[in-house]
Design an enzyme around this catalytic site. Structure first.
Site, PDB file in Angstrom:
ATOM      1  N   SER A 128      31.101  13.518  -1.574  1.00 19.30           N
ATOM      2  CA  SER A 128      30.464  12.406  -2.281  1.00 19.30           C
ATOM      3  C   SER A 128      29.704  12.957  -3.489  1.00 19.30           C
ATOM      4  O   SER A 128      30.301  13.635  -4.318  1.00 19.30           O
ATOM      5  CB  SER A 128      29.559  11.628  -1.321  1.00 19.30           C
TER       6      SER A 128
ATOM      7  N   HIS B 284      35.545   9.363  -2.411  1.00 23.19           N
ATOM      8  CA  HIS B 284      35.732   8.044  -1.772  1.00 23.19           C
ATOM      9  C   HIS B 284      36.938   7.314  -2.351  1.00 23.19           C
ATOM     10  O   HIS B 284      36.911   6.100  -2.558  1.00 23.19           O
ATOM     11  CB  HIS B 284      34.490   7.163  -1.979  1.00 23.19           C
TER      12      HIS B 284
END
Length: 256
Positions: A148, A183
């Protein structure tokens, strides 16, 4: 005679210094990135990259503002793994007993950066000089990793949810000479936004990772694609003949 001894000492000093520089220069520089946040599988993979028994691994939760639950989750995941876990806290008050950020970072075998607000994290690192120390760690061969915000930070830039209302773009530390999208499969807006940014030249060609998939870079080049299952993947996204090309990277399945 005195002059000869002095010359010999100076020669040995220069040779030793040069040897030290070559040792640092020739060390492999390693970054392992994955699309989502850490879990035992990814932590265990980083342990393996150090090639050491019970390595010292430093977790950096700046992106989550040193959230206590997040830090507890780190220690919980590490409880049954063969490592010595540490945490670098940046939301602190000065104390004479503290180690400097540089001491904490350079004493470790590997560093895992957590998720959160990429923009705020990078701003804090710059204000504290942590970005410079991380570069020093990278050059010395300390393993860098993260997912992330903790993956995006190592690249030149990519899409982020660090600002209000919508996904935007953020510049990273540029340790890796590509753009990045974490993501990738999770949020519908990420894939078309990333494609358009590369197509229009806002971002360089780069790598996208689904949450449970990751890429190993050695000296700035991808050497391995891994995933925790067959449903999460890694991709290389570029422009060929004026059109976006999304290349699926074959992945090795890894488990704890």
């Amino acid at each position: 005679m005195k002059l000869m001894v002095t010359t010999l000492i100076l020669s040995l000093f220069v040779s030793t210094a040069t040897f030290g520089q070559e040792a640092v220069k020739n060390v492999d520089k390693t970054i392992f990135v994955y699309g989502g946040d850490f879990n035992k599988v990814f932590i265990n993979y980083v342990i393996g990259l150090t090639k050491k028994p019970n390595p010292k691994i430093l977790f950096i939760p700046t992106g989550a503002a040193d959230n206590a639950n997040y830090i507890n989750n780190w220690y919980s995941n590490c409880a049954e793994l063969p490592l010595i876990p540490y945490v670098l806290r940046t939301f602190i008050n000065s104390s004479p007993t503290q180690k400097t950020f540089e001491e904490q970072i350079l004493e470790c075998d590997a560093i895992i950066v957590g998720g959160g607000n990429t923009l705020n994290m990078l701003a804090i690192w710059k204000a504290q000089g942590i970005d410079t120390v991380l570069r020093k760690a990278y050059e010395r061969g300390i393993i860098l990793a993260g997912g992330s915000a903790g993956s995006l930070c190592w690249f030149m830039g990519g899409s982020t949810d660090s600002r209000p209302k919508e996904l935007t773009f953020v510049e990273g530390l540029s340790f890796l000479n590509y753009s990045h999208s974490p993501h990738y499969h999770k949020e519908a807006a990420r894939r078309p936004l990333y494609h358009n940014a590369i197509l229009t030249g806002k971002l360089k060609s780069g790598y996208a990772c689904d949450d449970k998939a990751g890429l190993l870079f050695i000296n700035g080049v991808v050497t391995k694609s891994v995933s925790q299952n067959i449903d999460n993947n890694n991709y290389f996204v570029s422009v060929i003949a004026g059109k976006i090309k999304e290349e699926l990277l074959s992945a090795e399945i890894i488990k704890e």
